[in-house]
Design an enzyme around this catalytic site. Sequence first.
Site, PDB file in Angstrom:
ATOM      1  CG  HIS A 132     -19.894  23.981  47.384  1.00 39.91           C
ATOM      2  ND1 HIS A 132     -21.194  23.580  47.159  1.00 39.91           N
ATOM      3  CD2 HIS A 132     -19.185  23.572  46.294  1.00 39.91           C
ATOM      4  CE1 HIS A 132     -21.270  22.936  45.996  1.00 39.91           C
ATOM      5  NE2 HIS A 132     -20.061  22.919  45.460  1.00 39.91           N
ATOM      6  CG  ASP A 156     -13.857  18.321  44.974  1.00 35.82           C
ATOM      7  OD1 ASP A 156     -14.368  18.528  46.095  1.00 35.82           O
ATOM      8  OD2 ASP A 156     -14.308  17.486  44.163  1.00 35.82           O
ATOM      9  CB  SER A 204      -9.541  28.904  40.113  1.00 36.54           C
ATOM     10  OG  SER A 204     -10.080  27.605  39.922  1.00 36.54           O
TER      11      SER A 204
END
Length: 257
Positions: free
Chosen positions: A142, A86, A227
């Site tokens: 992911h 996200d 990040s």
Amino acid sequence: MLKLCLKSLVELTGNKYISKGIAAFTSSKFSRFLIPIFTSVYKLNKEDMRYPPASYESLQALFTRQLKPGIRTIDNHPSSAVSPVDGIINDYGSIRDGMTISVKNQQLSISELLGGESHAADYNNGSYIVVYLSPHHYHRIHSPVNGQISDSRTLGGKSYPVNNFGLKYGTRPLTTNYRKITEIDTHGKNKCAVIKVGALNVNSIHVTYQSDKLEKGEEMGFFSFGSTVILLFTQLSFSMISLNQSIKVGERIGHFG
């Protein structure tokens, strides 16, 4: 003078002792009092969380939270690549013969980013996309594709902020920060590099995959602090995406072929 002062401030945030202090505090029970403040200030989506905010034992536990099972839909088209996180799309485009990419008007070397020309060669004339994760976002990573891990390595030392402030005043943070790189060979013989860039240099990136075979949408790891993820592809045509667009895990970013 102002630019020098701002650059010094960015350098200070990369100091390992300051990073250790922040990491120790945010992972301790003493940081719990910050959870409701953090949740409110950054407007965290409580509906997506696996557990309510008050259930977490530390600020870091909240930051590295998992989602409710099934809350994200993974695009299952066999030739698609999906967002691994996200976040916000900072930049995307093609990798040309100069072997550089442009991020926020900075020219970054693919060779420096990946740790050598031999690693970079496969991605010449390929594609890239950069996704920034703010404190607001879910911070687990992911797999963007189905495939098999062909290489993994860790590069970099200090880690500076990767937000707009850090990109402007830091020392090429995206190519010099502490980062973990996972390269995946897809079943269609294409290759994808998942470059996880930390924003603090003390254990800021954690790998969780247990096998060298990955399914699209499978968890690969998580960030402990702010990040950025950079994806490189040997061959990918982008779908309907745009700069500064919000994107979620599993949403299609492009397709192979």
